[in-house]
Write a protein that holds these residues in place. Structure first.
Motif, PDB file in Angstrom:
ATOM      1  N   LEU A 174       0.823  -1.207   0.000  1.00  0.00           N
ATOM      2  CA  LEU A 174       0.000   0.000   0.000  1.00  0.00           C
ATOM      3  C   LEU A 174       0.857   1.257   0.000  1.00  0.00           C
ATOM      4  O   LEU A 174       0.548   2.223  -0.705  1.00  0.00           O
ATOM      5  CB  LEU A 174      -0.937  -0.004   1.203  1.00  0.00           C
ATOM      6  N   ALA A 175       1.940   1.257   0.785  1.00  0.00           N
ATOM      7  CA  ALA A 175       2.818   2.426   0.801  1.00  0.00           C
ATOM      8  C   ALA A 175       3.432   2.656  -0.576  1.00  0.00           C
ATOM      9  O   ALA A 175       3.551   3.808  -1.035  1.00  0.00           O
ATOM     10  CB  ALA A 175       3.912   2.235   1.856  1.00  0.00           C
ATOM     11  N   SER A 199       4.632  14.888  -1.018  1.00  0.00           N
ATOM     12  CA  SER A 199       5.933  14.884  -0.348  1.00  0.00           C
ATOM     13  C   SER A 199       5.961  13.876   0.794  1.00  0.00           C
ATOM     14  O   SER A 199       6.949  13.143   0.973  1.00  0.00           O
ATOM     15  CB  SER A 199       6.237  16.287   0.180  1.00  0.00           C
ATOM     16  N   LEU A 200       4.877  13.812   1.564  1.00  0.00           N
ATOM     17  CA  LEU A 200       4.830  12.907   2.713  1.00  0.00           C
ATOM     18  C   LEU A 200       4.893  11.452   2.292  1.00  0.00           C
ATOM     19  O   LEU A 200       5.681  10.664   2.838  1.00  0.00           O
ATOM     20  CB  LEU A 200       3.559  13.155   3.529  1.00  0.00           C
ATOM     21  N   VAL A 201       4.073  11.059   1.306  1.00  0.00           N
ATOM     22  CA  VAL A 201       4.038   9.642   0.925  1.00  0.00           C
ATOM     23  C   VAL A 201       5.354   9.210   0.301  1.00  0.00           C
ATOM     24  O   VAL A 201       5.775   8.051   0.456  1.00  0.00           O
ATOM     25  CB  VAL A 201       2.854   9.354  -0.029  1.00  0.00           C
ATOM     26  N   GLY A 206      10.045   5.996   1.158  1.00  0.00           N
ATOM     27  CA  GLY A 206      11.501   5.931   1.145  1.00  0.00           C
ATOM     28  C   GLY A 206      12.042   5.329   2.432  1.00  0.00           C
ATOM     29  O   GLY A 206      12.988   4.535   2.409  1.00  0.00           O
ATOM     30  N   ALA A 207      11.440   5.700   3.561  1.00  0.00           N
ATOM     31  CA  ALA A 207      11.873   5.147   4.847  1.00  0.00           C
ATOM     32  C   ALA A 207      11.534   3.665   4.950  1.00  0.00           C
ATOM     33  O   ALA A 207      12.352   2.855   5.407  1.00  0.00           O
ATOM     34  CB  ALA A 207      11.217   5.919   5.988  1.00  0.00           C
ATOM     35  N   ARG A 242      16.437   9.069  -6.592  1.00  0.00           N
ATOM     36  CA  ARG A 242      15.895   8.341  -5.442  1.00  0.00           C
ATOM     37  C   ARG A 242      16.982   7.419  -4.897  1.00  0.00           C
ATOM     38  O   ARG A 242      17.402   6.493  -5.584  1.00  0.00           O
ATOM     39  CB  ARG A 242      14.659   7.534  -5.852  1.00  0.00           C
ATOM     40  N   PRO A 243      17.429   7.653  -3.676  1.00  0.00           N
ATOM     41  CA  PRO A 243      18.552   6.879  -3.122  1.00  0.00           C
ATOM     42  C   PRO A 243      18.323   5.374  -3.124  1.00  0.00           C
ATOM     43  O   PRO A 243      19.251   4.611  -3.440  1.00  0.00           O
ATOM     44  CB  PRO A 243      18.672   7.420  -1.690  1.00  0.00           C
TER      45      PRO A 243
END
Length: 304
Positions: A174-175, A199-201, A206-207, A242-243
């Motif tokens: 889902l993320a 920006s939040l999603v 990413g985390a 994107r790292p």
């Protein structure tokens, strides 16, 4: 139990593909649209509410169902785990698109290859020359394998080890979808976008993807050219926008000896259609490696 759940889900998907592009994608899109419509009023705090409802809500529901089923029967809990994995894993989706791309490039039919890649990426067709088309196909295939298989497996195993069943697979899927959907909306013309939510999603996914991306990269290094993979990872991973993607693609490029993106390996050969087969082999070997590691972990848990 985790190993058997993954094994059965993968076998079921090979026998009867779930149709992620149609059934699952349509359901996820409906859910994302509904949460955005009802909880997004454009303020920064609403971005957190939307993400919590869209991602954490179903995750907590899956945890609850798993715990209730486990109280009645371990077999019921296992069946539920298999069902959730069957819906969240997308290995057959990856192999279907990959095979279609490889066949089109082998004929050769670059126009068809561009159409297949555009459908897979969910963007409009481009006029990429053949070398860039092959590179784009390989890079997207590697990232798709990570997001549809390895990332899902990582969080499934983590949550299963905590006794929370297949909730990790739901959380990651889902993320990832919400993050990808926000990018699609941003790229679409005349589509209102809450930049706070976008920006939040992106940050939250990413985390969530930080650890599995590096484990995927390490797996590519183990089953490929380890030394070149590690060198490319160290030298080139930070050059991607994107790292997490950079880590995966840099390591994969080194493992295969291919000049992917900005992480070109010195002395590597120019990209050709035949390199798609090498990429498929790398992914398959990585799947086998993950399954062996999961089997060992399950055995150690049983013996312990």
């Amino acid at each position: 139990m985790s190993f058997f759940a993954v094994l059965v889900a993968l076998l079921l998907e090979q026998i009867k593909p779930v149709g992620h592009e149609d059934t699952v994608h349509r359901l996820l899109q409906t859910w994302a649209d509904w949460t955005g419509c009802h909880f997004d009023a454009g303020k920064p705090r609403h971005a957190w509410v939307v993400w919590a409802v869209a991602v954490l809500g179903p995750t907590l529901l899956v945890v609850s169902v798993h715990l209730v089923l486990r109280e009645f029967s371990l077999l019921l809990a296992l069946a539920f785990d298999v069902g959730v994995l069957y819906l969240t894993l997308g290995f057959r989706e990856f192999s279907h698109h990959f095979s279609a791309l490889r066949d089109a490039l082998d004929r050769p039919d670059d126009a068809e290859a561009r159409r297949v890649l555009a459908r897979w990426r969910g963007v409009g067709e481009s006029e990429l020359p053949r070398a860039d088309l092959v590179r784009a196909a390989i890079e997207h295939a590697l990232l798709a394998a990570h997001r549809r298989v390895f990332g899902v497996l990582f969080w499934f195993v983590v949550f299963s080890a905590l006794g929370l069943g297949p909730a990790g697979a739901v959380l990651y899927s889902l993320a990832e979808f919400v993050s990808r959907d926000s990018e699609r909306r941003h790229a679409a013309p005349d589509t209102p976008v809450n930049e706070n939510l976008r920006s939040l999603v992106q940050r939250l996914f990413g985390a969530i993807d930080h650890a599995p991306a590096r484990l995927t990269a390490f797996g590519f290094a183990v089953v490929g050219n380890f030394e070149e993979a590690v060198n490319a990872w160290r030298r080139h991973a930070g050059q991607w926008l994107r790292p997490n993607d950079g880590v995966i693609l840099a390591a994969a490029g080194g493992a295969l000896g291919l000049p992917l993106g900005v992480g070109a390996v010195p002395g590597s050969a120019a990209l050709e259609a035949g390199h798609l087969q090498s990429t498929a082999g790398l992914v398959w070997r990585s799947v086998v490696l993950w399954m062996l590691m999961l089997a060992l972990l399950s055995l150690a848990n049983l013996l312990g």
